[in-house]
Design a protein around this motif. Structure first.
Motif, PDB file in Angstrom:
ATOM      1  N   LEU A  77      -0.446 -63.306  11.326  1.00 27.14           N
ATOM      2  CA  LEU A  77       0.622 -62.506  11.912  1.00 27.14           C
ATOM      3  C   LEU A  77       0.593 -61.073  11.388  1.00 27.14           C
ATOM      4  O   LEU A  77       0.788 -60.112  12.141  1.00 27.14           O
ATOM      5  N   GLU A  78       0.324 -60.923  10.110  1.00 29.01           N
ATOM      6  CA  GLU A  78       0.218 -59.583   9.533  1.00 29.01           C
ATOM      7  C   GLU A  78      -0.929 -58.820  10.177  1.00 29.01           C
ATOM      8  O   GLU A  78      -0.807 -57.621  10.470  1.00 29.01           O
ATOM      9  N   PHE A  79      -2.031 -59.527  10.428  1.00 26.63           N
ATOM     10  CA  PHE A  79      -3.168 -58.884  11.091  1.00 26.63           C
ATOM     11  C   PHE A  79      -2.783 -58.416  12.493  1.00 26.63           C
ATOM     12  O   PHE A  79      -3.125 -57.304  12.914  1.00 26.63           O
ATOM     13  N   ILE A  80      -2.044 -59.260  13.247  1.00 21.73           N
ATOM     14  CA  ILE A  80      -1.637 -58.903  14.614  1.00 21.73           C
ATOM     15  C   ILE A  80      -0.723 -57.678  14.602  1.00 21.73           C
ATOM     16  O   ILE A  80      -0.890 -56.743  15.398  1.00 21.73           O
ATOM     17  N   TYR A  81       0.259 -57.663  13.709  1.00 23.67           N
ATOM     18  CA  TYR A  81       1.162 -56.514  13.611  1.00 23.67           C
ATOM     19  C   TYR A  81       0.368 -55.234  13.325  1.00 23.67           C
ATOM     20  O   TYR A  81       0.573 -54.200  13.965  1.00 23.67           O
ATOM     21  N   ASN A  82      -0.529 -55.311  12.353  1.00 24.89           N
ATOM     22  CA  ASN A  82      -1.319 -54.132  11.996  1.00 24.89           C
ATOM     23  C   ASN A  82      -2.218 -53.699  13.141  1.00 24.89           C
ATOM     24  O   ASN A  82      -2.435 -52.496  13.354  1.00 24.89           O
ATOM     25  N   LEU A  83      -2.736 -54.676  13.878  1.00 28.50           N
ATOM     26  CA  LEU A  83      -3.592 -54.352  15.020  1.00 28.50           C
ATOM     27  C   LEU A  83      -2.812 -53.551  16.058  1.00 28.50           C
ATOM     28  O   LEU A  83      -3.294 -52.537  16.581  1.00 28.50           O
ATOM     29  N   LEU A  84      -1.603 -54.022  16.387  1.00 30.60           N
ATOM     30  CA  LEU A  84      -0.779 -53.321  17.374  1.00 30.60           C
ATOM     31  C   LEU A  84      -0.379 -51.935  16.876  1.00 30.60           C
ATOM     32  O   LEU A  84      -0.327 -50.967  17.648  1.00 30.60           O
ATOM     33  N   LEU A  85      -0.097 -51.837  15.581  1.00 33.71           N
ATOM     34  CA  LEU A  85       0.269 -50.540  15.019  1.00 33.71           C
ATOM     35  C   LEU A  85      -0.911 -49.573  15.053  1.00 33.71           C
ATOM     36  O   LEU A  85      -0.758 -48.391  15.364  1.00 33.71           O
ATOM     37  N   ASP A  86      -2.110 -50.075  14.744  1.00 41.21           N
ATOM     38  CA  ASP A  86      -3.299 -49.226  14.726  1.00 41.21           C
ATOM     39  C   ASP A  86      -3.674 -48.763  16.129  1.00 41.21           C
ATOM     40  O   ASP A  86      -4.027 -47.600  16.341  1.00 41.21           O
ATOM     41  N   ARG A  87      -3.620 -49.689  17.105  1.00 38.73           N
ATOM     42  CA  ARG A  87      -4.025 -49.331  18.471  1.00 38.73           C
ATOM     43  C   ARG A  87      -2.981 -48.449  19.162  1.00 38.73           C
ATOM     44  O   ARG A  87      -3.312 -47.670  20.037  1.00 38.73           O
ATOM     45  N   GLU A  88      -1.696 -48.643  18.799  1.00 40.99           N
ATOM     46  CA  GLU A  88      -0.587 -47.843  19.334  1.00 40.99           C
ATOM     47  C   GLU A  88      -0.369 -48.013  20.828  1.00 40.99           C
ATOM     48  O   GLU A  88       0.298 -47.198  21.472  1.00 40.99           O
ATOM     49  N   VAL A  89      -0.937 -49.050  21.398  1.00 42.64           N
ATOM     50  CA  VAL A  89      -0.713 -49.364  22.819  1.00 42.64           C
ATOM     51  C   VAL A  89      -0.546 -50.873  22.944  1.00 42.64           C
ATOM     52  O   VAL A  89      -1.049 -51.640  22.114  1.00 42.64           O
ATOM     53  N   PRO A  90       0.164 -51.342  23.977  1.00 39.17           N
ATOM     54  CA  PRO A  90       0.293 -52.793  24.190  1.00 39.17           C
ATOM     55  C   PRO A  90      -1.065 -53.438  24.447  1.00 39.17           C
ATOM     56  O   PRO A  90      -1.947 -52.850  25.074  1.00 39.17           O
ATOM     57  N   LEU A  91      -1.219 -54.663  23.958  1.00 39.14           N
ATOM     58  CA  LEU A  91      -2.473 -55.401  24.106  1.00 39.14           C
ATOM     59  C   LEU A  91      -2.226 -56.716  24.825  1.00 39.14           C
ATOM     60  O   LEU A  91      -1.161 -57.315  24.706  1.00 39.14           O
ATOM     61  N   THR A  92      -3.239 -57.187  25.551  1.00 37.99           N
ATOM     62  CA  THR A  92      -3.149 -58.492  26.197  1.00 37.99           C
ATOM     63  C   THR A  92      -3.365 -59.595  25.173  1.00 37.99           C
ATOM     64  O   THR A  92      -3.884 -59.357  24.070  1.00 37.99           O
ATOM     65  N   THR A  93      -2.989 -60.805  25.547  1.00 36.55           N
ATOM     66  CA  THR A  93      -3.219 -61.955  24.669  1.00 36.55           C
ATOM     67  C   THR A  93      -4.699 -62.107  24.364  1.00 36.55           C
ATOM     68  O   THR A  93      -5.087 -62.391  23.226  1.00 36.55           O
ATOM     69  N   HIS A  94      -5.537 -61.907  25.380  1.00 41.22           N
ATOM     70  CA  HIS A  94      -6.985 -62.049  25.176  1.00 41.22           C
ATOM     71  C   HIS A  94      -7.500 -61.006  24.201  1.00 41.22           C
ATOM     72  O   HIS A  94      -8.328 -61.319  23.329  1.00 41.22           O
ATOM     73  N   GLU A  95      -7.036 -59.771  24.321  1.00 43.64           N
ATOM     74  CA  GLU A  95      -7.496 -58.719  23.415  1.00 43.64           C
ATOM     75  C   GLU A  95      -7.111 -59.030  21.976  1.00 43.64           C
ATOM     76  O   GLU A  95      -7.906 -58.836  21.044  1.00 43.64           O
ATOM     77  N   MET A  96      -5.895 -59.530  21.780  1.00 44.01           N
ATOM     78  CA  MET A  96      -5.470 -59.878  20.423  1.00 44.01           C
ATOM     79  C   MET A  96      -6.233 -61.087  19.901  1.00 44.01           C
ATOM     80  O   MET A  96      -6.608 -61.130  18.723  1.00 44.01           O
ATOM     81  N   PRO A 150       0.009 -43.085  28.522  1.00 43.85           N
ATOM     82  CA  PRO A 150       0.514 -43.666  29.781  1.00 43.85           C
ATOM     83  C   PRO A 150       0.800 -45.167  29.687  1.00 43.85           C
ATOM     84  O   PRO A 150       1.783 -45.645  30.262  1.00 43.85           O
ATOM     85  N   LEU A 151      -0.047 -45.899  28.975  1.00 48.73           N
ATOM     86  CA  LEU A 151       0.154 -47.339  28.861  1.00 48.73           C
ATOM     87  C   LEU A 151       1.433 -47.647  28.089  1.00 48.73           C
ATOM     88  O   LEU A 151       2.209 -48.541  28.463  1.00 48.73           O
ATOM     89  N   LEU A 152       1.691 -46.880  27.014  1.00 43.07           N
ATOM     90  CA  LEU A 152       2.910 -47.081  26.233  1.00 43.07           C
ATOM     91  C   LEU A 152       4.141 -46.661  27.044  1.00 43.07           C
ATOM     92  O   LEU A 152       5.191 -47.310  26.990  1.00 43.07           O
ATOM     93  N   ALA A 153       4.017 -45.573  27.818  1.00 47.87           N
ATOM     94  CA  ALA A 153       5.140 -45.122  28.645  1.00 47.87           C
ATOM     95  C   ALA A 153       5.500 -46.189  29.683  1.00 47.87           C
ATOM     96  O   ALA A 153       6.682 -46.495  29.886  1.00 47.87           O
ATOM     97  N   GLU A 154       4.491 -46.750  30.338  1.00 47.11           N
ATOM     98  CA  GLU A 154       4.744 -47.800  31.332  1.00 47.11           C
ATOM     99  C   GLU A 154       5.398 -49.008  30.680  1.00 47.11           C
ATOM    100  O   GLU A 154       6.364 -49.575  31.203  1.00 47.11           O
ATOM    101  N   PHE A 155       4.871 -49.431  29.531  1.00 45.99           N
ATOM    102  CA  PHE A 155       5.398 -50.612  28.862  1.00 45.99           C
ATOM    103  C   PHE A 155       6.850 -50.385  28.435  1.00 45.99           C
ATOM    104  O   PHE A 155       7.697 -51.276  28.572  1.00 45.99           O
ATOM    105  N   SER A 156       7.145 -49.196  27.929  1.00 45.18           N
ATOM    106  CA  SER A 156       8.509 -48.892  27.481  1.00 45.18           C
ATOM    107  C   SER A 156       9.476 -48.910  28.660  1.00 45.18           C
ATOM    108  O   SER A 156      10.593 -49.444  28.562  1.00 45.18           O
ATOM    109  N   LEU A 157       9.064 -48.313  29.786  1.00 47.24           N
ATOM    110  CA  LEU A 157       9.918 -48.333  30.974  1.00 47.24           C
ATOM    111  C   LEU A 157      10.090 -49.756  31.491  1.00 47.24           C
ATOM    112  O   LEU A 157      11.198 -50.166  31.856  1.00 47.24           O
TER     113      LEU A 157
END
Length: 530
Positions: free
Chosen positions: A22-41, A225-232
Motif C-alpha cells: 500500500l505504501e508503494f501504491i501511494y508513493n507511485l501515485l504521488l510520484d506520477r501525479e496523475v490518476p492510474l488504471t488498475t492495470h498500470e498500478m 489535463p488528466l488530473l483536471a479531468e479526474f478532479s472534475l
C-alpha cells in the motif's frame, strides 16, 4: 526489473496487499501525479515485488538467517529463508506435533510471510523429505519472470485483489477505472459545477465527456489535463445533479433530471413477482427450455464465448414498455461499465440506419429505449428481434426478422366482463416473423392497462395464476394441450415471472397431465378436488 527465478504459483494466486504494498501504491501515485488504471498500478506493483524477490534470492540480509530444511528443528520467533519459495523470508509463529503415523515423529511449524493474509504450515524434524536434498539450479535468464509475464498469467487475481483493497481505502478514489489520492485532487467548487450544469442543459442533458466540459468550466490552464479531468469527474460524481453514463473506460456526463424516468425507476411490468422454484424437480427438457428462453432472471451460466448476434422472441412485458432483457446471451452485446448503474449508448435501426438513444440499466437487467421502434415495425410480443454489435464500438444494431406485413390469427389478450385478463384468437396486423409459442397480440391497450392496474390478476397466487392462464390457453386449440413455452409467455402478460417457478407448477400439481414432449393437458377433476 527481472526476477532471477520463476515465480512460485502460490505466491501470485494467494496475492494479498500488505502495508509495504500500500505504501508503494501511494508513493507511485504521488510520484506520477496523475490518476492510474488498475492495470498500470498492478504492473508497477508486480515489478516492485519481483525486485524484492530478487534481493531475497541474492542472499539473506541478516547473517544469522537460517535456510529452511524439513530435517531441522525451529523455534517460535526464528526467521527462515525458504529456497523453494524464491528465498521468501518468514517468521515461525508456532509449533505443534505432527499427526501422520506413517511419517513417525515430526513437528509442524506455522510461518507468517510478509504480505500474506494467513500463515502457512511446514514440516520440521522430518528426515527423508525431498526438500532436504539440494535444489536444482534456478531457471536461466531467458525463463525469468517479468511484470508483463506475471500479469499475463495471474493478472485477473492480482488486479481483483488490488481493486478490493483500494476500494476500502477512504483516501483513494476511483473513476472510470482510474485511481488517485483524494487529497491531491484539484479544487472544483460549486461555481465550476454550475457552469457544467449549464453546458449540459444546452446539450439537452448530454452526454458530454469531461474534456468538453473543461473548455467552459475554467480550471487552471497549466494543470495536467488528466488530473483536471479526474478532479472534475470526482466533483460531478459527488453532486446529485449529474450522472456518469459512459461505458467502461469512457466518462460521459448527463443531467439526471433530463434522463428518462424508466432508467431510474423500473417499469412496474418488469418487476419480478418473488416465487421460489424447486429446480430439482425440473426435467432435463424443461431445463433445456429454460436455457433456450434465456430469461434475464434465470440462474443461468453465461455462454463460453460471446455470441456474434442473438435472435430472441420478445416477451410481453418487455414489448409493452419498450425494453429488451439484459440476459446472459444479450449482455455481452451491450456496453458495460466499471461502476455506472446506467449507460447511455446508441441503438441503430438495422433497416434504415437511423440511430436513436438507448439505456442499459445494469442492476435491473434491461435495456430501455425501443418503444417507438417496436411500433414502427408492428412488432408484437413474440416477434423475432435480431440484436448484433454495430460497426462503431458501443453501438448496437436491432433488426426485425422478415419485415412482411400481414394479418394472422394469433393468441390475443382479452378482458372479460368482470375485468379479468384472459386470451382469445383474433386476426391481428403483424409486421415481423414471430415464434408461434410466444406470440401474444393486444387489441385494446387501455382495457388491459386498466385491468392490470386494478391488480386483481397480478396479485393472484402463483398456483391459481398458472392454472388460470393454462385453462385460457387450452381453450384455444382443439387438442386442449398447452406447451410450457406458451404458458411462460401467457403468464408474463399478467405477472413477471421467470420460467422455473412456472415449470415447477407444471411438474408438481396433479391437475397438470404431461402428454409428451413439452405439452400438458388440464385435468378438471383433479383441479376440483385440489
Amino acid at each position: 526489473m527481472v526476477s532471477r527465478i520463476a515465480p512460485i504459483e502460490n505466491y501470485w494466486t494467494e496475492f494479498d496487499l500488505g502495508a509495504e504494498d500500500l505504501e508503494f501504491i501511494y508513493n507511485l501515485l504521488l510520484d506520477r501525479e496523475v490518476p492510474l488504471t488498475t492495470h498500470e498500478m498492478a504492473l508497477a506493483l508486480v515489478g516492485d515485488r519481483l525486485h524484492r524477490k530478487t534481493e531475497e534470492v541474492a542472499g539473506p540480509a541478516e547473517p544469522s538467517l537460517t535456510g529452511y530444511l524439513p530435517s531441522m528443528s525451529f523455534e517460535p520467533g526464528q526467521k527462515l529463508a525458504f529456497p523453494a519459495l524464491g528465498n521468501q523470508v518468514g517468521e515461525v509463529i508456532g509449533t505443534r506435533a505432527g499427526g501422520n503415523p506413517d511419517l513417525g515423529s515430526f513437528d509442524v511449524i506455522r510461518v507468517q510471510f510478509a504480505g500474506a493474509a494467513q500463515p502457512r504450515e511446514f514440516a520440521a524434524r522430518l528426515n527423508g523429505h525431498l526438500l532436504n536434498a539440494p535444489l536444482a539450479p534456478a531457471d536461466p535468464p531467458e525463463k525469468a519472470a517479468t511484470p508483463e509475464t506475471v500479469l499475463e498469467r495471474y493478472g485477473a487475481q492480482i488486479e481483483a485483489g488490488l481493486v478490493d483493497r483500494l476500494s476500502r481505502a477512504p483516501d483513494i478514489v476511483r473513476i472510470a477505472g482510474r485511481w488517485f489520492p483524494k487529497a491531491l485532487l484539484a479544487d472544483v467548487n460549486v461555481g465550476h459545477l454550475n457552469i457544467a450544469e449549464a453546458v449540459l442543459d444546452v446539450a439537452a442533458g448530454g452526454p458530454l465527456p469531461p474534456e468538453e466540459l473543461l473548455k467552459h468550466v475554467g480550471l487552471p490552464s497549466d494543470m495536467d489535463p488528466l488530473l483536471a479531468e479526474f478532479s472534475l469527474d470526482y466533483a460531478m460524481q459527488e453532486d446529485e445533479r449529474f450522472d456518469e453514463v459512459g461505458p467502461a473506460g469512457k466518462v460521459l456526463w448527463y443531467l439526471r433530471r433530463l434522463e428518462p424516468p424508466e432508467v431510474h425507476f423500473m417499469p412496474p411490468r418488469l418487476e419480478v413477482t418473488p416465487h421460489s422454484a424447486d429446480r430439482s424437480r425440473l426435467t432435463p427438457p424443461l431445463l433445456a427450455l429454460e436455457r433456450e428462453l434465456d430469461d434475464e432472471h434465470s440462474p443461468l451460466e453465461p455462454p463460453a464465448a460471446p455470441p456474434e448476434a442473438v435472435t430472441l422472441a420478445l416477451l410481453f412485458p418487455h414489448w409493452r414498455v419498450g425494453t429488451l432483457p439484459l440476459s446472459w446471451r444479450l449482455r455481452p452485446l451491450f456496453p458495460t461499465a466499471y461502476e455506472a448503474p446506467r449507460i447511455r449508448f446508441m441503438l441503430v435501426d438495422g433497416h434504415s440506419g437511423e440511430k436513436f438513444p438507448g439505456w442499459v440499466v445494469r442492476e435491473q437487467r434491461y435495456v430501455h429505449g425501443l418503444e417507438d421502434w417496436y411500433r414502427r415495425y408492428d412488432v408484437l410480443a413474440g416477434g423475432l428481434i435480431r440484436v448484433r454489435p454495430g460497426e462503431v464500438p458501443g453501438e448496437v444494431v436491432v433488426e426485425a426478422a422478415d419485415r412482411r406485413r400481414r394479418n394472422d390469427w394469433i393468441r390475443t389478450v382479452a378482458i372479460d366482463g368482470d375485468g379479468r385478463i384472459g386470451f382469445t384468437m383474433l386476426k391481428q396486423p403483424i409486421g415481423v416473423s414471430y415464434d408461434d409459442l410466444m406470440i401474444v397480440g393486444l387489441a385494446d391497450r387501455q382495457a388491459l392497462d386498466e385491468a392490470w392496474l386494478r391488480g386483481a390478476d397480478r396479485r393472484m397466487p402463483i398456483e391459481k395464476l398458472v392454472a388460470h392462464v393454462f385453462r385460457e390457453l387450452a381453450r384455444l386449440n382443439p387438442q386442449s394441450a398447452v406447451h410450457a413455452q406458451s404458458l411462460y409467455s401467457g403468464v408474463n402478460v399478467i405477472q413477471r415471472l421467470p420460467p422455473a417457478p412456472i415449470f415447477t407448477e407444471l411438474v408438481s400439481r396433479a391437475y397438470f397431465v404431461h402428454v409428451g414432449d413439452l405439452y400438458w393437458r388440464f385435468d378438471e377433476t383433479a383441479w376440483s378436488s385440489a
